[in-house]
Design an enzyme around this catalytic site. Structure first.
Site, PDB file in Angstrom:
ATOM      1  N   ILE A  73      -9.501   7.146  -2.166  1.00 45.59           N
ATOM      2  CA  ILE A  73      -8.988   7.026  -3.544  1.00 45.59           C
ATOM      3  C   ILE A  73     -10.168   7.076  -4.519  1.00 45.59           C
ATOM      4  O   ILE A  73     -11.094   6.279  -4.412  1.00 45.59           O
ATOM      5  CB  ILE A  73      -8.248   5.677  -3.751  1.00 45.59           C
ATOM      6  N   LYS A 103       0.372   4.613   8.397  1.00 48.05           N
ATOM      7  CA  LYS A 103      -0.884   5.044   7.779  1.00 48.05           C
ATOM      8  C   LYS A 103      -1.118   4.354   6.433  1.00 48.05           C
ATOM      9  O   LYS A 103      -2.227   3.909   6.143  1.00 48.05           O
ATOM     10  CB  LYS A 103      -0.891   6.579   7.607  1.00 48.05           C
ATOM     11  N   LYS A 117     -13.432  -3.364  -3.631  1.00 47.74           N
ATOM     12  CA  LYS A 117     -14.804  -3.819  -3.329  1.00 47.74           C
ATOM     13  C   LYS A 117     -15.820  -3.059  -4.189  1.00 47.74           C
ATOM     14  O   LYS A 117     -16.699  -3.667  -4.797  1.00 47.74           O
ATOM     15  CB  LYS A 117     -15.073  -3.602  -1.834  1.00 47.74           C
ATOM     16  N   TYR A 157       6.860  -0.774  10.302  1.00 48.09           N
ATOM     17  CA  TYR A 157       6.710  -1.415   8.979  1.00 48.09           C
ATOM     18  C   TYR A 157       6.092  -2.801   9.142  1.00 48.09           C
ATOM     19  O   TYR A 157       5.102  -3.138   8.498  1.00 48.09           O
ATOM     20  CB  TYR A 157       8.085  -1.503   8.323  1.00 48.09           C
TER      21      TYR A 157
HETATM   22  P1  NAD Z   1       9.599   2.067  -3.310  1.00 51.64           P
HETATM   23  O1  NAD Z   1       9.832   3.016  -2.188  1.00 51.64           O
HETATM   24  O2  NAD Z   1      10.470   2.163  -4.513  1.00 51.64           O
HETATM   25  O3  NAD Z   1       8.103   2.168  -3.818  1.00 51.64           O
HETATM   26  C1  NAD Z   1       7.023   2.495  -2.991  1.00 51.64           C
HETATM   27  C2  NAD Z   1       6.152   3.490  -3.724  1.00 51.64           C
HETATM   28  O4  NAD Z   1       5.007   3.795  -2.922  1.00 51.64           O
HETATM   29  C3  NAD Z   1       6.879   4.821  -3.991  1.00 51.64           C
HETATM   30  O5  NAD Z   1       6.708   5.212  -5.333  1.00 51.64           O
HETATM   31  C4  NAD Z   1       6.184   5.783  -3.034  1.00 51.64           C
HETATM   32  O6  NAD Z   1       6.208   7.134  -3.483  1.00 51.64           O
HETATM   33  C5  NAD Z   1       4.779   5.185  -2.953  1.00 51.64           C
HETATM   34  N1  NAD Z   1       4.034   5.559  -1.747  1.00 51.64           N
HETATM   35  C6  NAD Z   1       4.426   5.417  -0.451  1.00 51.64           C
HETATM   36  N2  NAD Z   1       3.460   5.859   0.373  1.00 51.64           N
HETATM   37  C7  NAD Z   1       2.431   6.269  -0.416  1.00 51.64           C
HETATM   38  C8  NAD Z   1       1.150   6.813  -0.155  1.00 51.64           C
HETATM   39  N3  NAD Z   1       0.718   7.045   1.098  1.00 51.64           N
HETATM   40  N4  NAD Z   1       0.341   7.091  -1.201  1.00 51.64           N
HETATM   41  C9  NAD Z   1       0.750   6.873  -2.476  1.00 51.64           C
HETATM   42  N5  NAD Z   1       1.955   6.372  -2.785  1.00 51.64           N
HETATM   43  C10 NAD Z   1       2.792   6.070  -1.762  1.00 51.64           C
HETATM   44  O7  NAD Z   1       9.659   0.598  -2.689  1.00 51.64           O
HETATM   45  P2  NAD Z   1       9.551  -0.827  -3.397  1.00 51.64           P
HETATM   46  O8  NAD Z   1      10.771  -1.584  -3.068  1.00 51.64           O
HETATM   47  O9  NAD Z   1       9.142  -0.681  -4.805  1.00 51.64           O
HETATM   48  O10 NAD Z   1       8.364  -1.497  -2.576  1.00 51.64           O
HETATM   49  C11 NAD Z   1       7.054  -1.627  -3.112  1.00 51.64           C
HETATM   50  C12 NAD Z   1       6.202  -2.474  -2.175  1.00 51.64           C
HETATM   51  O11 NAD Z   1       6.750  -3.786  -2.066  1.00 51.64           O
HETATM   52  C13 NAD Z   1       6.108  -1.916  -0.752  1.00 51.64           C
HETATM   53  O12 NAD Z   1       4.782  -2.114  -0.284  1.00 51.64           O
HETATM   54  C14 NAD Z   1       7.064  -2.789   0.025  1.00 51.64           C
HETATM   55  O13 NAD Z   1       6.685  -2.888   1.374  1.00 51.64           O
HETATM   56  C15 NAD Z   1       6.942  -4.118  -0.692  1.00 51.64           C
HETATM   57  N6  NAD Z   1       8.149  -4.935  -0.523  1.00 51.64           N
HETATM   58  C16 NAD Z   1       9.299  -4.651  -1.216  1.00 51.64           C
HETATM   59  C17 NAD Z   1      10.422  -5.437  -1.020  1.00 51.64           C
HETATM   60  C18 NAD Z   1      11.700  -5.204  -1.793  1.00 51.64           C
HETATM   61  O14 NAD Z   1      12.682  -5.936  -1.570  1.00 51.64           O
HETATM   62  N7  NAD Z   1      11.771  -4.268  -2.719  1.00 51.64           N
HETATM   63  C19 NAD Z   1      10.403  -6.496  -0.094  1.00 51.64           C
HETATM   64  C20 NAD Z   1       9.231  -6.725   0.622  1.00 51.64           C
HETATM   65  C21 NAD Z   1       8.097  -5.960   0.373  1.00 51.64           C
END
Ligand code: NAD
Ligand code: UDP
Length: 322
Positions: A73, A103, A117, A157
């Site tokens: 990044i 990944k 960092k 996951y």
């Molecule tokens: P979401 O799918 O709406 O958002 C995830 C975003 O990450 C998307 O915009 C996607 O395009 C992007 N993304 C995925 N892989 C990527 C990559 N390799 N590089 C760049 N962008 C990438 O899901 P969300 O519900 O908004 O979840 C966001 C975070 O919160 C996640 O890490 C998820 O594990 C965590 N989380 C969410 C919930 C929930 O209830 N919504 C619960 C527990 C944890």
């Protein structure tokens, strides 16, 4: 609580939000902008959408970099906070994208930590209640190590997030990076995808369309649903605190999935019948956050009640079904 630590040379703190075009990332961005941050979203749009941040197109404090964070990044200039939210998050998404999920949880978290960092930034990882797996203690406290099947379908996951927590602590202990781990419990609200398979959009979409409400198993499994506005406030408070975590953020009001289905049919006044389907493998039987730590460390607890949050979410989906 200090409003921001370690400010960049510009007067506004700069936050990088990976996954910033997703459901939670876009709401967190709105909150950070309202607190006076500049926000850089880094997102490859694999499960997110630019529609979620279209309202920010003319905001000079917001920018978007389309990039896969599992690759190096590159960000120019100062960064004060890295919020690492990028990851497929719904069970059907991570079952369809198992390798990308592993990944982004491993390589993506490594890259996001490397960025924090290099910039001297505070790092926050969006972990999950899934690190507790199918929990053997209830409600779940942060000191519980979990009950995860590493080789089951959800393992891609759960184990990615467990690795993400481990490497976050390694960067904290080895490199002194200021890190925070938030364990997010089921969160819902506007900007979820209607077809992402998660139970809230699934049931609301089915009820609005008049198609059967698909309850998996006998519906006796429980979940506890948090409205997105509360959730991002908890994440923000953790980012501004001295705490490393992990800290559970979620709404402790627990219900069975069958009760949830009945509530939705009642609120939408639908004729949709409830239909029972096979329970997915390793589906957790119970889930409820113990939020004592969030209350004492962050003075945080959810404010939006279930009826209010669900009504707002139904309104959002009403214009999108059909
Ligand atoms: P979401 O799918 O709406 O958002 C995830 C975003 O990450 C998307 O915009 C996607 O395009 C992007 N993304 C995925 N892989 C990527 C990559 N390799 N590089 C760049 N962008 C990438 O899901 P969300 O519900 O908004 O979840 C966001 C975070 O919160 C996640 O890490 C998820 O594990 C965590 N989380 C969410 C919930 C929930 O209830 N919504 C619960 C527990 C944890
Ligand atoms: N679920 C259901 N019907 C659906 C979608 C989900 O009964 O159409 C159940 C699922 O089996 C789980 C709960 O609802 O027990 C929550 O599922 P979700 O995918 O929202 O998130 P999870 O908490 O399992 O990650």
């Amino acid at each position: 609580m200090a409003d921001s630590a370690n400010l960049s040379s510009s007067s506004k703190p700069v936050s990088v939000v990976t996954g910033g075009a997703g459901f939670l990332g876009s709401h967190l961005t709105d909150l950070l902008l309202s607190k006076g941050h500049r926000v850089i979203a880094v997102d490859n749009l694999i499960t997110g959408s630019l529609d979620n941040i279209a309202h920010l197109a003319d905001n000079p404090d917001h920018s978007v970099i389309e990039h896969d964070v599992s690759k190096y990044i590159e960000i120019e200039g100062d960064v004060d906070f890295v919020f690492h939210l990028a990851s497929p998050a719904s069970p059907i998404d991570y079952l369809e994208l198992p390798i990308q999920t592993l990944k982004v949880g491993s390589l993506g978290t490594h890259n996001a930590l490397g960025l924090a960092k290099a910039k001297g930034a505070t790092f926050l990882i969006a972990s999950t209640s899934e690190v507790y797996g199918d929990p053997l203690i209830h409600p779940q406290t942060e000191d519980y190590w979990g009950n995860v099947n590493p080789i089951g379908p959800r393992g891609v996951y759960d184990e990615a997030k467990r690795f993400a927590e481990a490497i976050t602590m390694a960067y904290h202990r080895t490199h002194g990076v200021d890190t925070k781990i938030v364990r997010i419990f089921n969160t819902y609200g506007p900007r979820m995808r209607l077809m992402d398979g998660r139970v809230v959009p699934a049931f609301i979409g089915q009820a609005l369309n008049g198609t059967p409400i698909t309850v998996f198993g006998d519906g006796s499994q429980t979940r506890s649903f948090c409205f997105v506005k509360d959730l991002v406030e908890g994440i923000y408070r953790l980012s501004q605190s001295d705490s490393t975590g992990p800290v559970n953020i979620g709404n402790p009001v627990e219900m069975t999935i069958l009760q949830f289905a009945e509530k939705i049919t009642e609120m939408i006044e639908t004729s949709s019948p409830i239909e029972f389907r096979d329970l997915p493998e390793d589906d957790p039987k119970v889930r409820q956050p113990d939020i004592s730590l969030a209350k004492s460390l962050l003075d945080w607890e959810p404010k939006v009640n279930f009826n209010e949050g669900i009504a707002e979410t139904i309104e959002y989906f009403r214009g999108r079904v059909g």
